[in-house]
Scaffold this active site. Sequence first.
Site, short mmCIF file in Angstrom:
data_model
loop_
_atom_site.label_atom_id
_atom_site.label_comp_id
_atom_site.label_asym_id
_atom_site.label_seq_id
_atom_site.Cartn_x
_atom_site.Cartn_y
_atom_site.Cartn_z
N GLY A 142 -17.55 -22.87 -54.51
CA GLY A 142 -17.41 -24.01 -55.22
C GLY A 142 -18.38 -25.34 -54.89
O GLY A 142 -18.83 -25.87 -56.69
N ARG B 281 -16.02 -12.39 -48.03
CA ARG B 281 -16.58 -13.01 -47.24
C ARG B 281 -15.75 -13.27 -45.95
O ARG B 281 -14.55 -13.00 -46.34
CB ARG B 281 -17.16 -14.00 -47.97
N TYR C 119 -22.08 -28.78 -12.98
CA TYR C 119 -20.02 -29.02 -13.39
C TYR C 119 -20.33 -30.48 -14.74
O TYR C 119 -21.81 -31.21 -14.63
CB TYR C 119 -19.21 -29.36 -12.79
N MET D 30 -21.84 -23.95 -56.01
CA MET D 30 -22.91 -23.51 -56.75
C MET D 30 -22.38 -23.31 -57.60
O MET D 30 -20.76 -22.90 -58.01
CB MET D 30 -23.16 -22.26 -56.77
N ARG E 238 -24.18 -14.71 -60.63
CA ARG E 238 -23.56 -15.62 -59.71
C ARG E 238 -24.63 -16.57 -58.43
O ARG E 238 -25.53 -15.40 -57.96
CB ARG E 238 -22.39 -14.90 -58.86
N CYS F 130 -21.67 -37.59 -15.66
CA CYS F 130 -20.19 -38.13 -15.68
C CYS F 130 -20.40 -39.02 -16.95
O CYS F 130 -19.42 -38.85 -17.12
CB CYS F 130 -20.23 -38.75 -15.10
N HIS G 144 -9.96 -25.81 -54.34
CA HIS G 144 -11.36 -26.49 -53.79
C HIS G 144 -10.59 -26.93 -52.55
O HIS G 144 -11.50 -26.79 -51.74
CB HIS G 144 -11.82 -27.00 -54.80
N SER H 219 -25.21 -37.34 -10.37
CA SER H 219 -24.80 -37.04 -11.91
C SER H 219 -25.03 -37.83 -12.41
O SER H 219 -25.45 -39.24 -12.21
CB SER H 219 -22.71 -38.00 -11.10
N LYS I 197 -22.88 -13.73 -50.96
CA LYS I 197 -22.68 -12.62 -51.41
C LYS I 197 -23.21 -11.78 -51.94
O LYS I 197 -22.82 -9.93 -52.05
CB LYS I 197 -22.35 -13.39 -53.18
P1 ADP Z 1 -18.37 -18.48 -56.09
O1 ADP Z 1 -18.95 -18.61 -55.10
O2 ADP Z 1 -17.58 -20.38 -56.60
O3 ADP Z 1 -16.72 -18.20 -55.55
P2 ADP Z 1 -18.67 -16.52 -57.68
O4 ADP Z 1 -19.46 -15.81 -58.12
O5 ADP Z 1 -17.50 -15.52 -56.73
O6 ADP Z 1 -18.30 -18.16 -57.39
O7 ADP Z 1 -17.44 -16.46 -59.63
C1 ADP Z 1 -16.33 -17.25 -59.41
C2 ADP Z 1 -15.28 -16.01 -60.31
O8 ADP Z 1 -16.16 -15.40 -61.19
C3 ADP Z 1 -15.35 -14.85 -59.39
O9 ADP Z 1 -13.98 -15.48 -58.26
C4 ADP Z 1 -14.61 -14.09 -60.09
O10 ADP Z 1 -13.16 -14.17 -60.56
C5 ADP Z 1 -15.20 -14.40 -61.39
N1 ADP Z 1 -16.23 -13.43 -61.86
C6 ADP Z 1 -17.12 -12.79 -60.99
N2 ADP Z 1 -17.94 -12.05 -61.85
C7 ADP Z 1 -17.68 -11.83 -62.14
C8 ADP Z 1 -17.38 -10.48 -62.59
N3 ADP Z 1 -18.46 -9.31 -62.60
N4 ADP Z 1 -17.02 -9.82 -63.36
C9 ADP Z 1 -15.56 -10.55 -63.63
N5 ADP Z 1 -15.12 -12.11 -63.06
C10 ADP Z 1 -16.23 -12.37 -61.95
MG MG Z 2 -16.06 -16.12 -54.58
#
Ligand code: ADP
Ligand code: MG
Length: 933
Positions: free
Chosen positions: A108, A366, A884, A110, A99, A864, A484, A797, A29
């Site tokens: 999802g 990503r 092979y 973390m 984040r 084999c 999820h 073989s 990220k």
């Molecule tokens: P995950 O790794 O589970 O995708 P994120 O860190 O992407 O978690 O956060 C989940 C959601 O929170 C993001 O999809 C975004 O919509 C919202 N979010 C994260 N950071 C911000 C931010 N700086 N401003 C607004 N929304 C945010």
């Molecule tokens: Mg995200």
Amino acid sequence: MSKQKKYVYYFGGKKAEGKAEMKALLGGKGANLAEMVNIGLPVPAGFTISTEVCTAYYKNNKKYPKELEKQVKDALLNVEKQMGAKFGDLQNPLLLSVRSGARASMPGMMETILNVGLNNKTREALITKTKNPRFVYDSHRRLIQMYSDVVMEKAAGVEHGEGKGVRQQLENELHKMKEARRAHADTDLTADDLKELIEIYKAKVKEVLGKPFPEDPMEQLWGAVSAVFQSWMGKRAISYRRIEGIPDDWGTAVSVQSMVFGNMGDTSATGVAFTRNPATGENYFYGEWLPNAQGEDVVAGIRTPNPINEVGKSEHTAHLPSLETGMPATYKKLHGIQRLLEKHYRDMLDIEFTIQDGTLYMLQCRVGKRNGPAALKMALDMYKEKLITREEVIMRVQPAQLDELLHPIIDPVVELTTKAVAKGLPAGPGGASGQAVFSASDAVAWAKQGKKVILVRDETNPEDIEGMRAAQAILTARGGMTSHAALVARGWGKCCIVGAGSIKLNYDEKYFTVGNVTVKEGDWLTLNGSKGTVYLSELPMKKAAEDNPEFQAFLKLCDQVRKLKVRTNADTPEDAARARAFGAEGIGLFRTEHMFYGINSEEPLFKLRKMIHSNTEAERIAALTELFPHVKSDVKGTLAAMDGFPVTFRTIDPPLHEFVPTRVDEREKLAVSLGISLDELNKRADSLHENNPMMGHRGVRLGITYPEITEMQVRAIFEATAELLKEGKKPFPEIMIPVTCHENEIKHQYEIITKVHEEVCKKFGLKKIPHLTGTMIEIPRAALTADKIAEVAQFFSFGTNDLTQMAFGFSRDDIGGFLPEYLDQKILPEDPFQSIDLDSVGKLMEIATLGGRSTRPDLKVGICGEHGGEPKSVEFCHKIGLNYVSCSPYRVPIARLAAAQAVIKEIKNAKLSSKKTVTKKRTVVKKKSSKKK
Ligand code: ADP
Ligand code: MG
Ligand code: MG
């Protein structure tokens, strides 16, 4: 003074300290946020705390490096400057999101906390500034909900019973409030409602957790940062890493970022999208969005999201508003950005964005997860678009994804006449049936008993991961294509349907209803994950794949690159034909004894039994003569099906007593046919009994004690070949002797083969019949004396099943009692019968290959055993220079891909190591020159 170690990397404005290549340090990220800033995209400013801090934190008894606090403060100042607001300020407060981001995406797994910095004072300032009290209160109550759950409860290790956690309790308060106000959605609550709710929340937090909610913004920030680091060692993260094979010591990074708000009203929104459709691979922008919402809402399935554009609409979503028509200007901008991103990254991306009062912000990008069919289509399309090279195409499809294409679908004819009981979104490919269960733990327990289950939930969350894994398929009542369940299933290529809104679950009593039908625990369901349809009962499945033109085109590319040949293990002309369709280039193992099992085996089996129960050579030869035409016709059919390709015939291998009849009537018949009494027959049968038959009288040992057995088989092979030659065909038999341990054994057999060869040549008036004579290498002694064995053997073989059995001393038939435990306890990292154990079996293979080729440089070497179709083992076979691999027909495509990937990886590694030596040399030169000065 020594320079301080850098732990914090700023991003914002026009430039960032990080970039996409720095994933190991900044997490996926953080690295991609930096990259998006660098290419000029609108990203809210922030900073990333590196994964090294996470590692140091756990090494150092959960204490941070001392430089960290100052570096965070400095970075925060930069963010404040960029955003024109101050964290904790009472005039113009900045809010932050905290984040998590590991090197590999863990969807999802973390924790992310939004709206950090809000308290009763800063919120008043924000209301004055935005004149939007409803939005501010909404953000505040979200902060309390997330923070109390993630930081105060989970990270602190507080355990409550199911449904008693603070998040659930606050959720209940929200529901109560909604009911009292007759509000349908969260968005129907007014500013005053929310303000009241915040006080209710705070009281509840104190009641449940015994502590007040922290008001100090800095305390909130550090609490949130620590919680992200804590979550790395949380139960669900650990369990996800186990499944995905991600090492624990990679650590997570933390990105702290200025908040932008999708919940400021109807000109604000948030969404998740893919640059191409991740379920089908089709080349159009695909996504979901929600007006007036914060990010979590889309993913969590709290509200059903809208399709992002018109092309992405399906019959279920046709009535919903798209971003394309709702906010055309912003959509256009977003569309342009996603095109740019795909070109820049040269791959399909998964992106997250938020629109704050008409202004678009990018929050994440990503490389997107995709299922097998989509991976294949996208890779080929991008190759046609000249976006990626042939080698990249090959590396873009994982062997397991290719396997998905070979996976079953519901028999289309049956499906056509079966009525679906429910429909949802097609989130994971293929078909699956199983018995309904309603909790992850039940799924695991039932699967352990060998039952096939379908996990049915309202929605899934990371705690369900083991159950999702154990299930054949997943069905959820809520959530969209980015929920999820959909994300995880797509990653695994597992059949999955989400958002089947018509099903109503009752977890307590373990059933669901749909219309007037009730489905109880244990009832059978069948899902079509490619269409999103749910059927009652177990429907028949069909294999998909081999005539898919994209599948064929992709494998042709693999064939251009690979060096290993791929053969198949096949015992019948039918198997041989199927394997040819999958691209097999010959047979690496034809087990002669196969004709004595299964359909049409009665007659040959009876004759074999006569031979086995013979007492004199004359009796035996008479029986063998009767058996001869059966063997010959089987050999001939197989050689014909594989015309032009080599076929390896292994002489009879199993211990003979395996064929002794147990039924009295069968024994009687046999006795009559041999002209002996039943008593005599029983005596002869008993004498064949062995204590350790797998290490007993079998394989070449039979051929030495009863040379006439080898003679008969070899004659059948040569005569069949001679006949085909006369018919103008190109048969090429390879005669393979099993369980050899000493060179004298193969010398002995070689003489028989040579003698029969001459005889058959004479009979057919041929000068020679093209063939090779070789041996299996499946006993350590044979591997270690390969140089001597190769004096006679023209090919080897590797029988890696037996070789593994012998190297480990594990009886393959008896591993059930201990191997699962060994794997659970990590006594062994992997099942050696699945993937070659490089430290032992791999070493033996290497020794044998080198040894054999030292005597006979052009020695043909193959494998084999089961391992011949397992990707990691195939890569190893390439590395040590095998000619092979041979595997079951359905694994042939996987082996073709794995063999091609092995070549590409080898070239890449060679380039990398030559680069390393070049840079090393350079630094040496530099040092010298600086010394001179
Ligand atoms: P995950 O790794 O589970 O995708 P994120 O860190 O992407 O978690 O956060 C989940 C959601 O929170 C993001 O999809 C975004 O919509 C919202 N979010 C994260 N950071 C911000 C931010 N700086 N401003 C607004 N929304 C945010
Ligand atoms: Mg995200
Ligand atoms: Mg064997």
